[in-house]
Design an enzyme around this catalytic site. Structure first.
Site, mmCIF file in Angstrom:
data_model
loop_
_atom_site.group_PDB
_atom_site.id
_atom_site.type_symbol
_atom_site.label_atom_id
_atom_site.label_comp_id
_atom_site.label_asym_id
_atom_site.label_seq_id
_atom_site.Cartn_x
_atom_site.Cartn_y
_atom_site.Cartn_z
ATOM 1 N N GLU A 44 57.555 2.785 60.379
ATOM 2 C CA GLU A 44 57.954 2.296 59.055
ATOM 3 C C GLU A 44 59.312 1.593 59.099
ATOM 4 O O GLU A 44 60.219 1.904 58.338
ATOM 5 C CB GLU A 44 57.934 3.444 58.045
ATOM 6 C CG GLU A 44 56.545 4.058 57.930
ATOM 7 C CD GLU A 44 56.383 5.136 56.875
ATOM 8 O OE1 GLU A 44 57.359 5.824 56.579
ATOM 9 O OE2 GLU A 44 55.262 5.284 56.368
ATOM 10 N N ASP B 257 48.659 10.519 56.439
ATOM 11 C CA ASP B 257 49.943 10.855 55.823
ATOM 12 C C ASP B 257 49.812 11.848 54.679
ATOM 13 O O ASP B 257 49.949 11.454 53.521
ATOM 14 C CB ASP B 257 50.613 9.552 55.326
ATOM 15 C CG ASP B 257 52.086 9.749 55.002
ATOM 16 O OD1 ASP B 257 52.595 10.852 55.215
ATOM 17 O OD2 ASP B 257 52.713 8.779 54.532
ATOM 18 N N GLU C 245 54.515 15.589 48.238
ATOM 19 C CA GLU C 245 54.637 14.158 47.966
ATOM 20 C C GLU C 245 53.373 13.555 47.354
ATOM 21 O O GLU C 245 53.438 12.806 46.379
ATOM 22 C CB GLU C 245 54.988 13.429 49.263
ATOM 23 C CG GLU C 245 55.067 11.931 49.106
ATOM 24 C CD GLU C 245 55.439 11.224 50.397
ATOM 25 O OE1 GLU C 245 55.590 11.905 51.429
ATOM 26 O OE2 GLU C 245 55.570 9.992 50.367
HETATM 27 C C1 GCU Z 1 55.668 9.024 54.114
HETATM 28 C C2 GCU Z 1 56.756 9.006 53.086
HETATM 29 C C3 GCU Z 1 58.018 8.451 53.640
HETATM 30 C C4 GCU Z 1 58.384 9.153 54.910
HETATM 31 C C5 GCU Z 1 57.250 9.085 55.882
HETATM 32 C C6 GCU Z 1 57.528 9.857 57.154
HETATM 33 O O1 GCU Z 1 55.232 7.737 54.372
HETATM 34 O O2 GCU Z 1 56.333 8.275 51.970
HETATM 35 O O3 GCU Z 1 59.059 8.593 52.719
HETATM 36 O O4 GCU Z 1 59.500 8.607 55.429
HETATM 37 O O5 GCU Z 1 56.109 9.618 55.294
HETATM 38 O O6 GCU Z 1 56.913 10.900 57.346
HETATM 39 O O7 GCU Z 1 58.340 9.430 57.944
#
Ligand code: GCU
Length: 685
Positions: free
Chosen positions: A291, A370, A398
């Site tokens: 990400e 996720d 979440e």
């Molecule tokens: C999810 C979440 C993110 C987090 C990511 C992770 O995508 O929305 O905020 O950083 O998981 O586990 O790194």
């Protein structure tokens, strides 16, 4: 009433004490059987953690029995509680192991070490609070799960889970954009964690901004050392999330290329310095090449090359590197139906199995995508053989209702832990993989993304404390039963009133299934709003870059992950699991749309069509919430008003949001399919 009498049964707890509200244990009939023992105590051994154990006995004596316990000789003939941090051979040697032995004149708590004594004391308090007699409190326990860690997703700006929008505001560790200096709340949190055998915490988000990248610098280490000292008294080790690009961000280097000598040296010097401040520092947690976080790929290096440099720096001090496997391409083209995000962790890490340093643990999310309400177990647990691995759960809800909705997640975690990987034949459960016993790993662990953000109840919805409690209990003993854990939590938190137990337990135990009923159906996931990940929005991710699609059209819905016609993901499992999922005839209903794209008329094993299942579950799930909201009202007056009102206020949000889920999902599928509800209920057109 099982214990105590109904009149006194009103719960008068404070949310902050959570399950450690020992004052209310007074009302339990069973306490009289313990009263004599709590008049005196003895201590064999010394140390900070043992002192904590001693203080817990003193505090419990005051709060439960209204007495000041006096210290007596070891082996005294008078009734007493004996705390012994010297293993007499009757206790396992694994750290934290303990035995509680009950005889006519003593309750002896014997630990393999100081921590074992502390855990034994908490076990004793839990036993009292859940109404067990002294004889039933006797036990002998140890855990093969070495690292039982909670990980905060806090950052210095007090926003939690920043990457995806705000989930929580506030933090136990940071206030006004500073690391807190008053340790009171951190101490209370450490106590809560130790009381359920959690032995480590990472106090910052895996997405590490410049502010948190500084945590490992000379400037911030004194503050970190203060936190570590507070945690240490409870046997909890400090971990920090670090940014792979730290050598550039805070080290003044031009590169973070792990093969460059100055980069290696920088990590070594940094680790040496951390250990000067914090001699028992746990280690780092790293999210790399994920990400848009930096990682070794930027330099054409592998994750082995990246991880091992950090691991080596920690190694000589006994530190551990938790390297996350949440690595996938978050810039895919929705038009491309062959690229499958579910395959990414396996594809990235299987080829390098066995090449990581011995103090690296690969931290793998429970599912391949996720933290959705229903996912299969990550195939990495079925395939890695030569690298320490641990499972990562998300205590923070979440995608499962956040701090508003009740969703007791322990049954879901149990399913993952009990899943049979078949990696060494039948019975190769995930528990045996991650506790290191099956493949003879050096390190083992379970991680949980914390749902604590320091409000009055720690977790927003007070009922979410059950998830924190349950997570800890499960990390210590993955064999525990979800219902048993819940029963214990309710008794400790609300007392043992039958009406309270009979109202809360059945709903919570079912709440994960209920949440699943009124949200995304049959394992398809991702029908939530973008960014915030809360509330329904079926197409929010459908034409986006995140690789999270459901492919609903007028004929059908679901992702084809089969080998013959789909992405081939099912091949990442061992037989017979791969066949089970690959074959539409044997794929379990609850995962059908995760593995197969099917017409709405497809019949499930339950006998219903997919479309009718969607309608039925959405109506029924909502009704179950509605019923619980009514039932909750009958507890007014039985439990503390603040607690009652807080739960109630959030239940009002839950019911509104569940209604929204029900109607949007039903309407969405009605409009796509044109199929009416067999039962003629209201579906908005
Ligand atoms: C999810 C979440 C993110 C987090 C990511 C992770 O995508 O929305 O905020 O950083 O998981 O586990 O790194």
């Amino acid at each position: 009433m099982i214990n105590g009498n109904a009149k006194e049964a009103k719960h008068n707890g404070t949310g902050h004490l959570a399950w450690l509200n020992t004052k209310q244990f007074r009302m339990l009939a069973v306490t009289k059987d313990y009263a004599e023992f709590f008049k005196r105590y003895s201590v064999a051994g010394s140390g900070k953690v043992l002192s904590t154990a001693e203080n817990e006995i003193l505090q419990a004596a005051r709060e439960i029995f209204g007495i000041d316990a006096t210290r007596t000789e070891e082996g005294s003939d008078l009734p007493h509680i004996g705390l012994t941090a010297v293993n007499d051979g009757s206790v396992d040697t694994l750290p934290g192991s303990f035995a509680v032995k009950v005889s006519g004149h003593s309750i002896a708590i014997i630990g393999a070490d100081e921590l074992g004594v502390l855990y034994g004391v908490y076990h004793l308090l839990r036993s009292i609070g859940s109404g067990k007699s002294p004889a039933n409190a006797a036990t002998r326990q140890s855990s093969r799960v070495e690292l039982r860690i909670v990980q905060q997703w806090d950052n210095l700006r007090e926003h939690i889970a920043d990457n995806s929008g705000l989930i929580y505001h506030g933090s136990v560790f940071y206030k006004n954009q500073e690391i807190v200096s008053d340790m009171t709340q951190i101490k209370d949190y450490a106590r809560l964690m130790a009381s359920v055998c959690i032995n480590a915490i990472c106090i910052n988000n895996v997405n590490v901004n410049i502010e948190e990248a500084r945590f490992i610098t000379e400037e911030k280490l004194p503050a970190m050392a203060r936190i570590a000292e507070t945690l240490r008294k409870y046997g909890v080790k400090l971990f920090l999330g670090v940014n792979f690009a730290s050598p550039i961000m805070v080290g003044g280097l031009e590169t973070a290329d792990p093969l460059k000598e100055d980069v290696k040296k920088w990590w070594q010097d940094t680790a040496d310095n951390i250990y000067r401040f914090i001699p028992d520092f746990g280690g780092f947690v790293v999210k790399a090449d994920s990400e848009d976080q930096p990682g070794p790929f930027a330099y054409g290096r592998s994750h082995v090359q990246g991880a091992n440099v950090l691991a080596d720096a920690l190694h000589r001090h006994g530190g551990i590197l938790l390297w996350r496997c949440f690595v996938y391409n978050c810039h895919v083209d929705w038009r491309d139906r062959k690229t499958d995000r579910a395959k990414a962790a396996y594809d990235n890490f299987m080829p390098i199995d066995g090449q990581f340093a011995s103090n690296v643990i690969l931290q793998i999310k429970n599912g391949p995508i996720d933290f959705q309400i229903r996912e299969p177990v990550s195939p990495l647990f079925s395939s890695l053989r030569k690298t320490n691995e641990m499972i990562e759960f998300q205590i923070m809800q979440e995608y499962t209702g956040q701090h508003r909705q009740i969703c007791y997640l322990v049954p879901m975690w149990k399913e993952a832990l009990d899943f049979d990987t078949h990696i060494k034949g039948k019975g190769s459960t995930v528990t045996r993989v991650i506790d290191g016993s099956l493949l003879d790993y050096k390190h083992s662990g379970i991680a949980g993304i914390s749902n604590v953000y320091g409000d009055k109840y720690w977790t927003g919805q007070p009922m979410a404390q059950a998830n924190l409690f349950g997570f800890g209990r499960l990390t210590w003993n993955p064999q525990l039963d979800s219902g048993e854990i819940l029963d214990e939590w309710v008794r400790l938190t609300f007392g043992s009133n039958e009406k309270i137990l009979g109202t809360i337990i059945p709903f919570l135990l079912n709440s994960r299934a209920i949440y699943e009923e009124y949200t995304a159906p049959l394992g398809v996931g991702w029908m939530c709003n973008k960014g915030m990940h809360y509330g329904p929005s079926p197409d929010a991710y459908e034409y986006d870059r995140w690789g999270t699609y459901h492919y609903a059209d007028r004929e059908g819905v679901g992702v084809d992950r089969t080998q013959a016609t789909g992405t081939g993901y099912t091949a990442q499992y061992n037989k017979p699991v791969s066949d089970l999922y690959d074959n539409i005839g044997t794929c379990p209903d609850e995962l059908l749309l995760f593995f197969h794209h099917v017409p709405y008329s497809h019949r499930l094993h339950s006998g219903k069509t997919v479309i009718q299942h969607i309608y039925d579950t959405h109506f029924e799930g909502f009704e179950k919430v509605e019923k619980f909201v009514e039932d909750w009202q009958t507890l007014k007056g039985l439990i503390d008003d603040d607690y009652f009102n807080e739960v109630n206020a959030r239940l009002q949000l839950q019911i509104e949001d569940a209604r929204e889920w029900r109607d949007i999902i039903n309407t969405y599928f009605y409009r796509k399919s044109g199929v009416d509800d067999e039962k003629g209920r209201v579906i908005y057109r």
